[in-house]
Design a protein around this motif. Structure first.
Motif, PDB file in Angstrom:
ATOM      1  N   GLN A   8      47.141  13.503  77.486  1.00 52.83           N
ATOM      2  CA  GLN A   8      48.295  12.774  76.982  1.00 52.83           C
ATOM      3  C   GLN A   8      49.151  12.299  78.150  1.00 52.83           C
ATOM      4  OE1 GLN A   8      47.696  11.696  73.929  1.00 52.83           O
ATOM      5  NE2 GLN A   8      49.823  12.073  73.424  1.00 52.83           N
ATOM      6  N   ILE A   9      49.789  11.177  77.957  1.00 44.23           N
ATOM      7  CA  ILE A   9      50.666  10.655  79.001  1.00 44.23           C
ATOM      8  C   ILE A   9      51.934  11.493  79.052  1.00 44.23           C
ATOM      9  CG2 ILE A   9      52.161   8.719  79.607  1.00 44.23           C
ATOM     10  CD1 ILE A   9      49.991   6.856  78.743  1.00 44.23           C
ATOM     11  N   THR A  10      52.127  12.131  80.158  1.00 48.03           N
ATOM     12  CA  THR A  10      53.370  12.849  80.412  1.00 48.03           C
ATOM     13  C   THR A  10      53.859  12.438  81.773  1.00 48.03           C
ATOM     14  OG1 THR A  10      52.154  14.724  81.322  1.00 48.03           O
ATOM     15  CG2 THR A  10      52.732  14.832  78.989  1.00 48.03           C
ATOM     16  N   GLY A  11      55.127  12.572  81.994  1.00 43.15           N
ATOM     17  CA  GLY A  11      55.660  12.112  83.265  1.00 43.15           C
ATOM     18  C   GLY A  11      56.631  13.094  83.885  1.00 43.15           C
ATOM     19  N   ASP A  12      56.705  13.032  85.195  1.00 44.45           N
ATOM     20  CA  ASP A  12      57.698  13.784  85.955  1.00 44.45           C
ATOM     21  C   ASP A  12      58.869  12.836  86.156  1.00 44.45           C
ATOM     22  OD1 ASP A  12      59.063  15.523  87.517  1.00 44.45           O
ATOM     23  OD2 ASP A  12      57.781  15.314  89.288  1.00 44.45           O
ATOM     24  N   TYR A  13      59.833  12.917  85.260  1.00 43.88           N
ATOM     25  CA  TYR A  13      60.923  11.950  85.230  1.00 43.88           C
ATOM     26  C   TYR A  13      62.207  12.583  85.769  1.00 43.88           C
ATOM     27  CZ  TYR A  13      57.778   9.345  82.115  1.00 43.88           C
ATOM     28  OH  TYR A  13      56.702   8.677  81.579  1.00 43.88           O
ATOM     29  N   HIS A  14      62.873  11.844  86.670  1.00 40.69           N
ATOM     30  CA  HIS A  14      64.056  12.372  87.348  1.00 40.69           C
ATOM     31  C   HIS A  14      65.282  11.537  86.958  1.00 40.69           C
ATOM     32  CE1 HIS A  14      61.074  14.308  89.928  1.00 40.69           C
ATOM     33  NE2 HIS A  14      60.527  13.117  90.099  1.00 40.69           N
ATOM     34  N   CYS A  15      66.372  12.217  86.671  1.00 42.57           N
ATOM     35  CA  CYS A  15      67.657  11.549  86.480  1.00 42.57           C
ATOM     36  C   CYS A  15      68.451  11.728  87.772  1.00 42.57           C
ATOM     37  CB  CYS A  15      68.399  12.156  85.291  1.00 42.57           C
ATOM     38  SG  CYS A  15      69.941  11.300  84.904  1.00 42.57           S
ATOM     39  N   VAL A  16      68.699  10.638  88.459  1.00 38.01           N
ATOM     40  CA  VAL A  16      69.270  10.685  89.811  1.00 38.01           C
ATOM     41  C   VAL A  16      70.782  10.493  89.720  1.00 38.01           C
ATOM     42  CG1 VAL A  16      69.222   9.647  92.103  1.00 38.01           C
ATOM     43  CG2 VAL A  16      67.121   9.743  90.737  1.00 38.01           C
ATOM     44  N   THR A  17      71.507  11.581  89.964  1.00 41.81           N
ATOM     45  CA  THR A  17      72.968  11.506  89.881  1.00 41.81           C
ATOM     46  C   THR A  17      73.666  11.990  91.147  1.00 41.81           C
ATOM     47  OG1 THR A  17      72.998  13.675  88.803  1.00 41.81           O
ATOM     48  CG2 THR A  17      73.033  11.730  87.355  1.00 41.81           C
ATOM     49  N   ASP A  18      72.906  12.452  92.141  1.00 40.31           N
ATOM     50  CA  ASP A  18      73.564  12.850  93.395  1.00 40.31           C
ATOM     51  C   ASP A  18      72.910  12.133  94.575  1.00 40.31           C
ATOM     52  OD1 ASP A  18      71.430  14.513  94.675  1.00 40.31           O
ATOM     53  OD2 ASP A  18      71.766  15.794  92.934  1.00 40.31           O
ATOM     54  N   GLN A  19      73.621  12.115  95.690  1.00 41.02           N
ATOM     55  CA  GLN A  19      73.220  11.305  96.833  1.00 41.02           C
ATOM     56  C   GLN A  19      71.914  11.782  97.456  1.00 41.02           C
ATOM     57  OE1 GLN A  19      75.027   8.515  97.683  1.00 41.02           O
ATOM     58  NE2 GLN A  19      73.237   8.020  98.932  1.00 41.02           N
ATOM     59  N   ALA A  20      71.689  13.079  97.493  1.00 38.21           N
ATOM     60  CA  ALA A  20      70.471  13.600  98.115  1.00 38.21           C
ATOM     61  C   ALA A  20      69.232  13.143  97.352  1.00 38.21           C
ATOM     62  CB  ALA A  20      70.529  15.136  98.175  1.00 38.21           C
ATOM     63  N   ASP A  21      69.283  13.244  96.024  1.00 38.74           N
ATOM     64  CA  ASP A  21      68.148  12.793  95.222  1.00 38.74           C
ATOM     65  C   ASP A  21      67.961  11.282  95.351  1.00 38.74           C
ATOM     66  OD1 ASP A  21      67.675  15.353  94.390  1.00 38.74           O
ATOM     67  OD2 ASP A  21      68.681  15.125  92.449  1.00 38.74           O
ATOM     68  N   PHE A  22      69.069  10.567  95.419  1.00 38.68           N
ATOM     69  CA  PHE A  22      69.002   9.112  95.546  1.00 38.68           C
ATOM     70  C   PHE A  22      68.353   8.730  96.876  1.00 38.68           C
ATOM     71  CE2 PHE A  22      71.063   4.982  96.634  1.00 38.68           C
ATOM     72  CZ  PHE A  22      70.533   4.231  95.596  1.00 38.68           C
ATOM     73  N   ASP A  23      68.727   9.410  97.959  1.00 40.15           N
ATOM     74  CA  ASP A  23      68.151   9.112  99.275  1.00 40.15           C
ATOM     75  C   ASP A  23      66.660   9.429  99.304  1.00 40.15           C
ATOM     76  OD1 ASP A  23      70.611   8.317 100.149  1.00 40.15           O
ATOM     77  OD2 ASP A  23      71.111  10.227 101.106  1.00 40.15           O
ATOM     78  N   ALA A  24      66.270  10.523  98.631  1.00 42.54           N
ATOM     79  CA  ALA A  24      64.843  10.885  98.587  1.00 42.54           C
ATOM     80  C   ALA A  24      64.056   9.832  97.815  1.00 42.54           C
ATOM     81  CB  ALA A  24      64.683  12.256  97.933  1.00 42.54           C
ATOM     82  N   MET A  25      64.648   9.323  96.735  1.00 41.86           N
ATOM     83  CA  MET A  25      63.992   8.259  95.960  1.00 41.86           C
ATOM     84  C   MET A  25      63.862   6.992  96.807  1.00 41.86           C
ATOM     85  SD  MET A  25      65.362   6.219  92.596  1.00 41.86           S
ATOM     86  CE  MET A  25      66.420   5.201  93.627  1.00 41.86           C
ATOM     87  N   LEU A  26      64.926   6.617  97.507  1.00 35.99           N
ATOM     88  CA  LEU A  26      64.890   5.412  98.334  1.00 35.99           C
ATOM     89  C   LEU A  26      63.755   5.464  99.351  1.00 35.99           C
ATOM     90  CD1 LEU A  26      68.630   4.589  99.170  1.00 35.99           C
ATOM     91  CD2 LEU A  26      67.080   3.309  97.689  1.00 35.99           C
ATOM     92  N   ALA A  27      63.546   6.632  99.931  1.00 36.92           N
ATOM     93  CA  ALA A  27      62.489   6.778 100.937  1.00 36.92           C
ATOM     94  C   ALA A  27      61.126   6.464 100.344  1.00 36.92           C
ATOM     95  CB  ALA A  27      62.511   8.198 101.510  1.00 36.92           C
ATOM     96  N   LYS A  28      60.909   6.855  99.084  1.00 41.73           N
ATOM     97  CA  LYS A  28      59.627   6.564  98.431  1.00 41.73           C
ATOM     98  C   LYS A  28      59.533   5.089  98.047  1.00 41.73           C
ATOM     99  CE  LYS A  28      58.418  11.125  96.672  1.00 41.73           C
ATOM    100  NZ  LYS A  28      57.881  11.883  95.507  1.00 41.73           N
TER     101      LYS A  28
END
Length: 911
Positions: free
Chosen positions: A298-318
């Motif tokens: 089944q389709i499942t996902g690792d979904y992130h809700c980005v609300t802080d700067q550290a998570d946002f910066d990690a996402m930007l890098a990807k």
């Protein structure tokens, strides 16, 4: 000892109907409807994968009446007959269920609800858990600690607590609740004006129906009177709503054991029905597991809700290092020119996605990253032309982001357009439909998180716990769809090239045209609206005089009485309900017999102009820009033509002077002139090119008027002896044959006999034999391969080309002839738009393309250089393709759209 798996009882009749109405009208390769089978089949396959049940059955309603009809003769009396396109799927559904190895129950005189109720209560008595798969509210009466309801469409399980939450009553009160509320679909009477809230309130106060009836005098007002007037019928309503649980059904829960699936039967059925995604499962396993198809992740996902700067910066890098970036926006409105950005979602690999909320403002909403800071950080990525972008209808996201200061560049893929190019007619091209068709995945629907109707929330009001999975799934599923559809497109290189070289490059062009918009003279339209009002009043007065009395001109029922009873005009055609038709073509036919039908037609035409254009267009003006911004749709018309909406600028009627005056309201801004440039007789020129007919080719190459040339051939007269009537007839034949017009249709259009019309058509084909050969060859190819193609490889599939139904088959044949012509014309103007937009942006940034109307492009040009620029634009449109006949455009300039059509000149290709 392992705990026994739950007994699964499927309400087959209910689910087949729901699948039929929930899915788009899918067809198999023979053109036969198959959407209900596909929808219910998906549900069955999902159940088998998730539960691998030891005991399961699919239960159907019987044919004919049941014991409830003996209790109440009008039970289900109001139900319409089963639609034939659904009835034809019943045998296929049974075939699929049996091939999957699932037990089926259908008992004469006993409804599926009662069979399910009997099996469920007996299984409960034996200590078994039971899942009833249904969307039927009646089943809530069975719910307890052992029996639960499963709605697979909404992925929702109903236990006792959920019953109370949904209905406001306990499961054991559901029968009384249903008796009070009634059921229009089953024709259970109930109490007039008593809805769910009142029924729940009464049962909360009195406990049960018997107590309520005994104290009916306590209930005041009109509703109390309705209750007292219904006391005699309420016991019958309760009896009808009660599911019988002690019937002889010829089976026990232990006997409902699935058998091994019949692999060969499933292969044959999937192939016959065109279920290609299901066929692919056979490549993943040697054969389906016992009781169903092979297990599929089944389709499942690792979904992130980005609300802080550290998570946002990690996402930007990807995102910065992605090979392909999928982007999606969430907004608080549907209009991209007015919507406010609420959040953005991204995916770069299937299975992982991020949602960055920036404007959720409900009470108690958590702190979010500032919108402007988020956009500033994302701008280098989104504006990088070398980082490929993907979206589902990405034009919308581009416009939203543009209004927020980010110009998306590097648009490389669009899953909506991949599906559309792959097969324009097989399915709708929205993400939910595509995910179900190509991924077997039911997505989270917007209504699941936002609600429905008047209480529906805008996205900024939705809790992040619900909003984030919904938004992130959009990006993840879009990426997965692209991965699937890109492989399918690669199987047809011609279609892949069309997608890559026409549809994708057109996305930013349309975005620019939409964002520029067109200037509207609203005061002029208000004035015109008043004039239309006055003219409609005059027509109404004349109609009253002709009818010798007043009546409502907008009422078909009153018009029927006037025309066919009072005036005794002949009944040309009847409606499906057997009433004399007052449709437009009927009134046209009656107009020669009496003046009233013509007055009604004129009144209707003006009324439509007023309501659709002179009143609505000013309301479409964007308050921020002062302009009208239509939306152009690439994935709607099957032939490749663009369509327009909100407002529709492509269907303004211009045959009436009032319609042409509406175009006068589309004006040039100060210092600018409007240029209208449209391809001249493009489809006839394409007919000459594609058919290779020497007569047509010669006429176009010599620059002759094609209608006069055809008239000279058909009527066997010298070119200078062709009369206006000759030319009018030839024009009807030329265009009529492109659209597959028959002798009957031509006769009706020209007001001549059918034999005379047939003679004209035969003369046409005698003079232009290459056209007849082209038409016959095209139809034959369509029969053999199931599709036709444009000059640029666009395919239109014709599943009904070999249909047994003559009407369906003939329609498909007419489409087969016209689609390559209309589709190639659509491809040509798209290529012209791509070329021109690039030229304007690099050479003439102060000139703008503002509208596309089928074969016409409209521009705002600086008045000082309008003549020269218009000529250059016309030449570029003519040079977009090299055909065996010259391409010709008509160029006109003016202060408004209508004026630009008054004085035109021809520009021809020079090759």
């Amino acid at each position: 000892m392992a705990e026994a798996k739950p007994l699964i009882l499927i309400d087959g009749s209910s689910w087949l109907y729901r699948a039929f109405h929930a899915l788009p009208p899918l067809t198999n390769p023979k053109g036969e409807p198959t959407g209900a089978v596909y929808g219910m089949g998906n549900m069955l396959r999902k159940l088998l994968r998730e539960y691998a049940p030891d005991n399961i059955a699919v239960i159907f309603d019987p044919r004919g009446k049941t014991f409830r009809n003996e209790i109440y003769a009008d039970y289900k009396a109001n139900r319409p007959p089963v639609p034939p396109e659904l009835a034809s799927q019943f045998p296929v559904m049974r075939e699929l269920i049996e091939a999957l190895g699932l037990p089926v129950l259908q008992i004469d005189g006993v409804e599926a609800d009662d069979v399910i109720g009997t099996l469920a209560t007996r299984a409960r008595a034996a200590g078994r858990q039971v899942l009833i798969v249904t969307g039927d509210k009646d089943m809530a009466q069975l719910v307890d600690d052992k029996i639960q309801l499963l709605d697979t469409m909404k992925n929702r399980v109903t236990d006792p607590e959920a019953v109370v939450e949904k209905f406001g009553v306990q499961p054991e009160q559901i029968i009384d609740y249903l008796a009070l509320v009634g059921d229009t679909s089953d024709n259970i009477p109930g109490v007039p004006k008593v809805g769910p809230k009142t029924a729940a309130k009464w049962l909360g106060q009195y406990g049960d129906l018997d107590t309520l009836i005994s104290k009916a005098e306590e209930v005041g007002g009109k509703i109390g009177e309705n209750l007292r007037n219904s006391i005699e019928i309420l016991p019958i309503s309760r009896d009808l709503a009660t599911i019988r649980c002690e019937l002889e059904v010829g089976a026990t829960h232990d006997s409902l054991v699935p058998t091994a699936a019949d692999t060969e039967a499933l292969r044959e059925l999937y192939t016959r029905q065109g279920f290609t995604r299901w066929l692919a499962d056979f490549d993943e396993a040697d054969e389906p597991a016992a009781g169903g198809p092979p297990a599929k992740e089944q389709i499942t996902g690792d979904y992130h809700c980005v609300t802080d700067q550290a998570d946002f910066d990690a996402m930007l890098a990807k995102l910065e290092t992605a090979d392909l970036l999928c982007v999606d926006t969430e907004t608080d409105a549907l209009d991209p020119m007015q919507a406010r950005l609420v959040g953005l979602s991204f995916a770069v690999e299937a299975g992982e996605a991020w949602y960055v909320p920036v404007a959720h403002d409900y009470l108690g909403a958590p702190q979010q990253l500032p919108r402007q800071a988020v956009l500033d950080a994302l701008r280098p990525i989104l504006e990088d032309p070398n980082l490929p972008k993907l979206g589902q209808h990405i034009k919308y996201d581009m416009t939203v982001l543009s209004r927020h200061g980010v110009q998306v560049r590097g648009v490389a893929e669009d899953s909506m357009l991949e599906s559309y190019c792959y097969n324009s007619t097989d399915t709708r091209h929205d993400m939910d439909s595509l995910a179900l068709k190509y991924l077997d995945h039911p997505t989270i629907k917007f209504s699941d998180v936002a609600g429905k109707g008047k209480k529906q929330l805008t996205f900024n009001q939705i809790d992040l716990e619900q909003a984030a999975p919904y938004a992130a799934e959009d990006a993840d599923i879009t990426l997965r769809l692209h991965q699937t559809l890109s492989r399918k497109l690669a199987e047809t290189p011609g279609v892949a090239k069309l997608y890559r070289e026409i549809e994708v490059p057109l996305i930013p062009v349309l975005a620019a045209v939409e964002q520029r918009g067109v200037l509207l003279d609203s005061p002029f339209l208000h004035q015109l609206s008043g004039e239309l009002d006055q003219r409609m009043a005059e027509l109404q007065t004349q109609a009253f005089d002709e009818a010798d009395g007043e009546f409502n001109l907008n009422s078909p029922a009153q018009l029927q009485v006037i025309l066919f009873e009072k005036l005794q005009l002949p009944v040309v055609r009847k409606t499906p309900k057997g009433q004399p038709s007052t449709a437009e073509d009927v009134l046209e036919e009656l107009a020669d017999a009496h003046p009233l039908p013509r007055l009604i037609l004129d009144y209707r035409a003006l009324s439509k102009l007023r309501s659709t254009y002179t009143e609505k267009l000013p309301a479409s003006v964007n308050p921020e820009t002062g302009r009208v911004h239509t939306s152009y749709h690439q994935a709607v018309a099957a032939t490749g033509r663009l369509s327009s909406s909100d407002p529709n600028l492509q269907n303004i009627p211009i045959r009436r002077p009032e319609g042409r005056r509406i175009r006068q309201a589309f004006v040039a801004p100060k210092g600018y002139t409007l240029a209208a440039i449209d391809y001249s007789q493009i489809e006839l020129r394409l007919m000459a090119h594609l058919s290779g007919d020497s007569g047509l080719l010669r006429a176009f190459k010599d620059g002759r008027d094609i209608h006069s040339a055809t008239a000279a051939e058909i009527f066997e007269v010298a070119p200078d002896a062709v009369t206006s009537d000759h030319r009018r007839t030839a024009k009807s034949i030329n265009f009529g044959l492109i659209y597959g017009m028959s002798a009957f249709g031509l006769a009706k259009q020209l007001g001549i006999g059918r034999g005379e019309a047939a003679d004209y058509i035969e003369r046409f084909f005698t003079r232009y034999p290459g056209v007849r050969d082209f038409m016959e060859d095209t139809k034959q190819r369509a029969r053999e391969q199931g599709y036709v193609e444009t000059l640029y490889g666009r395919r239109l599939y014709l599943p009904e080309i070999n249909a047994r139904n003559q009407q369906q088959r003939q329609y498909a044949e007419r489409t087969a002839i016209n689609a390559p012509l209309q589709g190639t014309a659509a491809d040509l103007i798209k290529l012209a738009m791509i070329d021109i937009q690039g030229w304007l942006e690099t050479k003439h940034a102060d000139a703008y393309m503002i509208m596309q109307v089928h074969d016409e492009l409209v521009f705002e040009l600086p008045s000082a250089s309008a003549e020269k620029l218009g000529e250059q634009l016309g030449q570029r449109m003519c040079a977009v393709a090299k055909l065996d006949v010259p391409l010709v455009v008509e160029l006109g300039l003016g202060a408004n759209w209508d004026a630009s059509h008054e004085d035109t000149r021809a520009i021809a290709s020079t090759h």
